[in-house]
Design an enzyme around this catalytic site. Sequence first.
Site, PDB file in Angstrom:
ATOM      1  N   GLU A   1       0.826  -1.351  -0.022  1.00  0.00           N
ATOM      2  CA  GLU A   1       0.024  -0.023  -0.188  1.00  0.00           C
ATOM      3  C   GLU A   1       0.987   1.361   0.138  1.00  0.00           C
ATOM      4  OE1 GLU A   1      -4.139  -0.417   2.230  1.00  0.00           O
ATOM      5  OE2 GLU A   1      -2.309  -1.131   3.644  1.00  0.00           O
TER       6      GLU A   1
ATOM      7  N   TYR B   1     -14.891  26.962   0.352  1.00  0.00           N
ATOM      8  CA  TYR B   1     -14.807  25.727   0.289  1.00  0.00           C
ATOM      9  C   TYR B   1     -13.763  25.059  -0.762  1.00  0.00           C
ATOM     10  CZ  TYR B   1     -18.400  26.841  -3.295  1.00  0.00           C
ATOM     11  OH  TYR B   1     -18.913  27.498  -4.122  1.00  0.00           O
TER      12      TYR B   1
ATOM     13  N   LYS C   1     -12.237   4.147   0.882  1.00  0.00           N
ATOM     14  CA  LYS C   1     -11.021   3.342   0.522  1.00  0.00           C
ATOM     15  C   LYS C   1     -11.216   2.092  -0.459  1.00  0.00           C
ATOM     16  CE  LYS C   1      -6.668   1.496   2.164  1.00  0.00           C
ATOM     17  NZ  LYS C   1      -5.881   1.071   3.233  1.00  0.00           N
TER      18      LYS C   1
END
Length: 129
Positions: free
Chosen positions: A28, A60, A105
Site C-alpha cells: 500500500e 470550500y 478506500k
Amino acid sequence: MSDFGIPSDVIEIRGIRGFGRHGVFDHERADGQEFVVDVRLELDTRQAAASDDLADTVNYGVVAEQVHQAIENDPVDLIETLAQRIADLCLADRRVTATAVTIHKPSAPISVPFDDVVLTVQRRAGESS
C-alpha cells in the site's frame, strides 16, 4: 438547529479524490491507491448571506485543496488517522462548529469482492482529538 440551539447550516464537499500511500501493508505504501473524501462543515452562514462576501464564510475551494493535500502527503497506517487529521484542519476555521469526514478506500486490501471501505468521523469544535 444544532444541539446547542445555534442555527447550523451545512456545506458539504463530496468526492475529493487523491492518490495516497496510506495503509499498514508495504504494498500500500509502495504502490499507493485512490482515496475519496467527503467533508461536511457545520457553521452559521447568516453573516455571509447578509454581506454576500466570501470573507464571511468558509472558502470550500480552499478546504478541498487542503483535504487533497492531506490525502496525498504524509502517509499514515490507518484511515482513522487520516480522517482525524482532516477533521482537525476543517475545525481550524473558527466558524466551523462541527465536521463529519468520510474516507472511502475502494481499493482496500480485502480478499473477497466488495464495493468500498468507508469510515466516517464526527467532531465538534472544542473537543480534544
